[in-house]
Structures are given as structure tokens and as C-alpha cells.
Write a protein that holds these residues in place. Structure first.
Motif, PDB file in Angstrom:
ATOM      1  N   PRO A   1       7.235  -6.434 -12.668  1.00  0.00           N
ATOM      2  CA  PRO A   1       7.972  -7.259 -11.898  1.00  0.00           C
ATOM      3  C   PRO A   1       7.817  -8.659 -12.131  1.00  0.00           C
ATOM      4  O   PRO A   1       8.569  -9.896 -11.503  1.00  0.00           O
ATOM      5  CB  PRO A   1       7.973  -6.813 -10.575  1.00  0.00           C
ATOM      6  N   CYS A   2       6.408  -9.230 -12.637  1.00  0.00           N
ATOM      7  CA  CYS A   2       6.154 -10.640 -12.727  1.00  0.00           C
ATOM      8  C   CYS A   2       6.710 -11.252 -13.816  1.00  0.00           C
ATOM      9  O   CYS A   2       6.711 -12.518 -14.128  1.00  0.00           O
ATOM     10  CB  CYS A   2       4.594 -10.756 -12.669  1.00  0.00           C
ATOM     11  N   ASP A   3       7.319 -10.243 -15.063  1.00  0.00           N
ATOM     12  CA  ASP A   3       7.805 -10.556 -16.053  1.00  0.00           C
ATOM     13  C   ASP A   3       9.387 -11.286 -15.895  1.00  0.00           C
ATOM     14  O   ASP A   3      10.405 -10.625 -16.235  1.00  0.00           O
ATOM     15  CB  ASP A   3       8.029  -9.490 -17.146  1.00  0.00           C
ATOM     16  N   ASN A   4       9.550 -12.280 -15.088  1.00  0.00           N
ATOM     17  CA  ASN A   4      10.636 -12.983 -14.683  1.00  0.00           C
ATOM     18  C   ASN A   4      10.559 -14.354 -15.185  1.00  0.00           C
ATOM     19  O   ASN A   4       9.743 -15.053 -14.555  1.00  0.00           O
ATOM     20  CB  ASN A   4      10.894 -12.483 -13.110  1.00  0.00           C
ATOM     21  N   PRO A   5      11.471 -14.938 -16.044  1.00  0.00           N
ATOM     22  CA  PRO A   5      11.620 -16.379 -16.064  1.00  0.00           C
ATOM     23  C   PRO A   5      11.584 -17.299 -14.746  1.00  0.00           C
ATOM     24  O   PRO A   5      10.810 -18.261 -14.850  1.00  0.00           O
ATOM     25  CB  PRO A   5      12.907 -16.642 -16.955  1.00  0.00           C
TER      26      PRO A   5
ATOM     27  N   GLY B   1       0.683  -1.094  -0.028  1.00  0.00           N
ATOM     28  CA  GLY B   1      -0.008  -0.061   0.115  1.00  0.00           C
ATOM     29  C   GLY B   1       0.887   1.415  -0.201  1.00  0.00           C
ATOM     30  O   GLY B   1       0.462   2.276  -0.600  1.00  0.00           O
ATOM     31  N   ASP B   2       2.190   1.269   0.822  1.00  0.00           N
ATOM     32  CA  ASP B   2       2.774   2.578   0.856  1.00  0.00           C
ATOM     33  C   ASP B   2       3.833   2.503  -0.171  1.00  0.00           C
ATOM     34  O   ASP B   2       4.545   3.789  -0.149  1.00  0.00           O
ATOM     35  CB  ASP B   2       3.282   2.586   2.422  1.00  0.00           C
ATOM     36  N   ILE B   3       4.090   1.523  -0.934  1.00  0.00           N
ATOM     37  CA  ILE B   3       5.249   1.676  -1.920  1.00  0.00           C
ATOM     38  C   ILE B   3       4.786   1.898  -3.472  1.00  0.00           C
ATOM     39  O   ILE B   3       3.792   1.701  -3.818  1.00  0.00           O
ATOM     40  CB  ILE B   3       5.873  -0.007  -1.879  1.00  0.00           C
ATOM     41  N   GLU B   4       5.538   2.621  -4.131  1.00  0.00           N
ATOM     42  CA  GLU B   4       5.414   3.040  -5.290  1.00  0.00           C
ATOM     43  C   GLU B   4       5.660   1.790  -6.364  1.00  0.00           C
ATOM     44  O   GLU B   4       6.399   0.975  -6.024  1.00  0.00           O
ATOM     45  CB  GLU B   4       6.410   3.881  -5.823  1.00  0.00           C
ATOM     46  N   LEU B   5       4.747   1.687  -7.154  1.00  0.00           N
ATOM     47  CA  LEU B   5       4.433   0.472  -8.076  1.00  0.00           C
ATOM     48  C   LEU B   5       6.044   0.230  -8.846  1.00  0.00           C
ATOM     49  O   LEU B   5       6.235  -0.888  -8.876  1.00  0.00           O
ATOM     50  CB  LEU B   5       3.374   0.647  -9.024  1.00  0.00           C
ATOM     51  N   SER B   6       6.594   1.190  -9.231  1.00  0.00           N
ATOM     52  CA  SER B   6       7.698   1.220  -9.857  1.00  0.00           C
ATOM     53  C   SER B   6       9.053   0.515  -9.360  1.00  0.00           C
ATOM     54  O   SER B   6       9.836   0.039  -9.772  1.00  0.00           O
ATOM     55  CB  SER B   6       8.061   2.453 -10.529  1.00  0.00           C
ATOM     56  N   SER B   7       8.866   0.623  -7.941  1.00  0.00           N
ATOM     57  CA  SER B   7       9.900   0.251  -6.878  1.00  0.00           C
ATOM     58  C   SER B   7       9.707  -1.348  -6.751  1.00  0.00           C
ATOM     59  O   SER B   7      10.699  -1.888  -6.013  1.00  0.00           O
ATOM     60  CB  SER B   7      10.009   1.250  -5.930  1.00  0.00           C
ATOM     61  N   ILE B   8       8.592  -1.938  -6.974  1.00  0.00           N
ATOM     62  CA  ILE B   8       8.605  -3.394  -6.532  1.00  0.00           C
ATOM     63  C   ILE B   8       9.322  -4.388  -7.384  1.00  0.00           C
ATOM     64  O   ILE B   8       9.268  -3.931  -8.677  1.00  0.00           O
ATOM     65  CB  ILE B   8       6.908  -3.606  -6.833  1.00  0.00           C
ATOM     66  N   THR B   9       9.860  -5.067  -6.923  1.00  0.00           N
ATOM     67  CA  THR B   9      11.014  -5.983  -7.648  1.00  0.00           C
ATOM     68  C   THR B   9      10.204  -7.464  -7.833  1.00  0.00           C
ATOM     69  O   THR B   9       9.337  -7.793  -6.754  1.00  0.00           O
ATOM     70  CB  THR B   9      12.492  -5.997  -6.845  1.00  0.00           C
ATOM     71  N   SER B  10      11.188  -8.385  -8.551  1.00  0.00           N
ATOM     72  CA  SER B  10      10.465  -9.715  -8.553  1.00  0.00           C
ATOM     73  C   SER B  10      10.642 -10.452  -7.452  1.00  0.00           C
ATOM     74  O   SER B  10      10.130 -11.192  -6.856  1.00  0.00           O
ATOM     75  CB  SER B  10      11.446 -10.349  -9.832  1.00  0.00           C
ATOM     76  N   GLU B  11      11.667  -9.898  -6.341  1.00  0.00           N
ATOM     77  CA  GLU B  11      11.885 -10.586  -5.278  1.00  0.00           C
ATOM     78  C   GLU B  11      10.848 -10.340  -4.177  1.00  0.00           C
ATOM     79  O   GLU B  11      10.265 -11.007  -3.681  1.00  0.00           O
ATOM     80  CB  GLU B  11      13.114 -10.159  -4.505  1.00  0.00           C
ATOM     81  N   ASP B  12      10.045  -8.950  -4.542  1.00  0.00           N
ATOM     82  CA  ASP B  12       9.185  -8.565  -3.645  1.00  0.00           C
ATOM     83  C   ASP B  12       7.870  -9.438  -4.031  1.00  0.00           C
ATOM     84  O   ASP B  12       7.321  -9.841  -3.041  1.00  0.00           O
ATOM     85  CB  ASP B  12       8.819  -7.154  -3.824  1.00  0.00           C
TER      86      ASP B  12
END
Length: 193
Positions: free
Chosen positions: A69-73, A16-27
Motif C-alpha cells: 500500500p506504500c507503493d503509491n506515487p 492490529g485487527d485488520i488483515e494486511l491485504s485489506s490495508i489501502t494507501s488511504e489507510d
């Protein structure tokens, strides 16, 4: 629709408090592990696909430069659907032998309707005498969603069914096989054994 709402509600609570562009595949992996703990692999795949669709929507509608971030093999491989198990198809001769060895006329008719008229257990159990017309069985409220469907009966099965109905003096609205679904499954299981 419930799965999509479930994903979005949990996503909002988690990110909720995180900007979408900063979300990583690990997240995303950590998030998927949290919301998919102890569920089937096919459900994990569905939830991952819904989340990926959400990010694709953002990329296509809001920001074309957004990286999904879901576009990860590795994520796709980890969250792919499980292998389907192949059902063993029983040969016709074995089915015929199972039916032939069933001595109870009611149970034999149930098995024959399922095997020879390709009817489901629930469809057989719903049959009433008024649903039987010559060599046709009218299936009311089938799983397909139609109002009714027709199952064609072999002549010998149709004759045995009519004799069973007359011998037991069923009324037109009575169920021919007044047993529960669970009882019918036990009949099929015992016959198979």
C-alpha cells in the motif's frame, strides 16, 4: 533501530485487527499523519520508508501477490524528504580578515586551528600540550570513531600555539582552551559578525 520499533509498535496498535491485504494507501496516509504530526519532513520520510520496507519484506518473504500500500506515487511525493539547504561557503579572504581582526590571542588561535588545520570546535577544545608534536596536533577520540587522528598545522600557527602554551604555563595534561563548547561557539559567532 528505535524508529523501526516505533513504527511497528504503532502499526500494530493501529492495524492490529485488520488483515494486511485489506490495508489501502488511504489507510497508510491516515496512519502516517497520525504518527508524524509535528515532526520534520526528513523524519516523516524515514518512517514512511521503514513502513514501505516492512511491506516489501512481507511481499518478498510471505506472499508474492501482496500489493504494497506504500507503493503509491502520491504517497511517495507527499512523504519525500525536504529540500536541503545549501550552506553559504565563506571565501578564504573573509576568513583571513576575521582571524586577523580577532585581538584576543586565545580566540584567534581557536579560529586559526579551525580554519587552517580543519579542526572541529570540540577537537580544538580537547587539545592538551601533550597533543602538540612539532606541526601536528593529535586529536584524541575524534568523531570518526578512531582512537586518534592527526591534524597538520601551518608553521606560523604551530609557533603561535607553542608560544601560547609556554606563556600560560600549561601542564602536559591541561586543556589548552579550558572553555565550554557554547563559549567557543559564541567566540566564532562574534568573530563572524
Amino acid at each position: 533501530m528505535r524508529n523501526y520499533e516505533f513504527i511497528l509498535d504503532n502499526f500494530q496498535n493501529h492495524f492490529g485487527d485488520i488483515e494486511l491485504s485489506s490495508i489501502t494507501s488511504e489507510d497508510i496516509l491516515a496512519f502516517m499523519s497520525e504518527i508524524s504530526d509535528g515532526i520534520k519532513q526528513s523524519t516523516k520520510k524515514l518512517r514512511f520508508t521503514l513502513l514501505a520496507a516492512f511491506f516489501n519484506f512481507i511481499k518478498n518473504s510471505v506472499d508474492p501477490d501482496f500489493q504494497n500500500p506504500c507503493d503509491n506515487p502520491a504517497l511517495r511525493k507527499l512523504l519525500r524528504a525536504g529540500k536541503r539547504t545549501q550552506f553559504k561557503i565563506i571565501e578564504k579572504d573573509v576568513i583571513d580578515e576575521i582571524i586577523f581582526r580577532t585581538s584576543n590571542p586565545r580566540n584567534r588561535l581557536i579560529l586559526e586551528l579551525m580554519a587552517r588545520a580543519c579542526m572541529r570546535v570540540g577537537e580544538v577544545l580537547k587539545l592538551t600540550p601533550k597533543d602538540i608534536e612539532d606541526r601536528k596536533a593529535i586529536i584524541r577520540d575524534p568523531k570518526s570513531g578512531k582512537e586518534a587522528e592527526v591534524a597538520f598545522l601551518p608553521q606560523k600557527v604551530a609557533d603561535r600555539l607553542k608560544k601560547y602554551i609556554s606563556d600560560n604555563k600549561f601542564e602536559p595534561g591541561d586543556r589548552i582552551f579550558p572553555i565550554t563548547y557554547a563559549a567557543a561557539r559564541i567566540i566564532v559567532k562574534k568573530a563572524g559578525e
